[in-house]
Design a protein around this motif. Structure first.
Motif, short mmCIF file in Angstrom:
data_model
loop_
_atom_site.label_atom_id
_atom_site.label_comp_id
_atom_site.label_asym_id
_atom_site.label_seq_id
_atom_site.Cartn_x
_atom_site.Cartn_y
_atom_site.Cartn_z
N LEU A 12 4.90 5.30 2.17
CA LEU A 12 5.49 6.53 2.29
C LEU A 12 5.70 6.96 3.58
N LYS A 13 4.88 6.48 4.55
CA LYS A 13 5.05 6.63 6.04
C LYS A 13 6.39 5.96 6.45
N ASN A 14 6.53 4.88 6.09
CA ASN A 14 7.83 4.29 6.47
C ASN A 14 8.92 4.85 6.01
N GLU B 231 0.78 -1.09 0.03
CA GLU B 231 -0.10 -0.04 -0.05
C GLU B 231 0.92 1.26 0.03
N LYS B 232 0.48 2.11 -1.13
CA LYS B 232 1.37 3.36 -0.95
C LYS B 232 1.43 4.19 0.20
N PHE B 233 0.35 4.36 1.12
CA PHE B 233 0.42 5.15 2.00
C PHE B 233 1.37 4.65 3.22
N LYS C 49 3.03 13.78 1.41
CA LYS C 49 2.35 12.97 0.29
C LYS C 49 1.45 12.08 1.11
N CYS C 50 1.77 11.64 1.98
CA CYS C 50 0.83 10.58 2.93
C CYS C 50 -0.46 11.56 3.24
#
Length: 94
Positions: free
Chosen positions: A6-8, A1-3, A28-29
């Motif tokens: 990005l968070k990681n 999952e993209k979210f 971006k998140c």
């Protein structure tokens, strides 16, 4: 999952002290999910490290509108206010 990715990535940048890059990832998140409070408190932390107190305060204000008992948001907002106060004093002293 993209979210999550990005968070990681943002979290990894924070661990390395790369706060500008982390802010980019967290922003971006936020575009993908505006309801995730952790992203805002994480980004607020980065803003604090970058001396961007107004931005940090805004992120914390946003979190507290969603979760009025978010301890991290309260704490980081307090740090942002403190930073703004110090900046005001320094400006007045010049």
């Amino acid at each position: 999952e993209k979210f999550k990715a990005l968070k990681n990535e943002g979290n990894d940048f924070v661990k390395k002290g790369k706060y500008e890059e982390a802010v980019n990832k967290y922003s971006k998140c936020i575009k993908l999910n505006t309801e995730e409070c952790t992203i805002y408190t994480n980004r607020a932390l980065c803003y604090l490290k970058l001396y961007k107190y107004e931005e940090a305060k805004q992120d914390c204000d946003h979190v507290l509108q969603i979760e009025d008992s978010n301890i991290k948001a309260f704490y980081r907002r307090a740090l942002a206010y403190k930073g703004l106060q110090v900046r005001k004093k320094n400006m007045a002293g010049i």
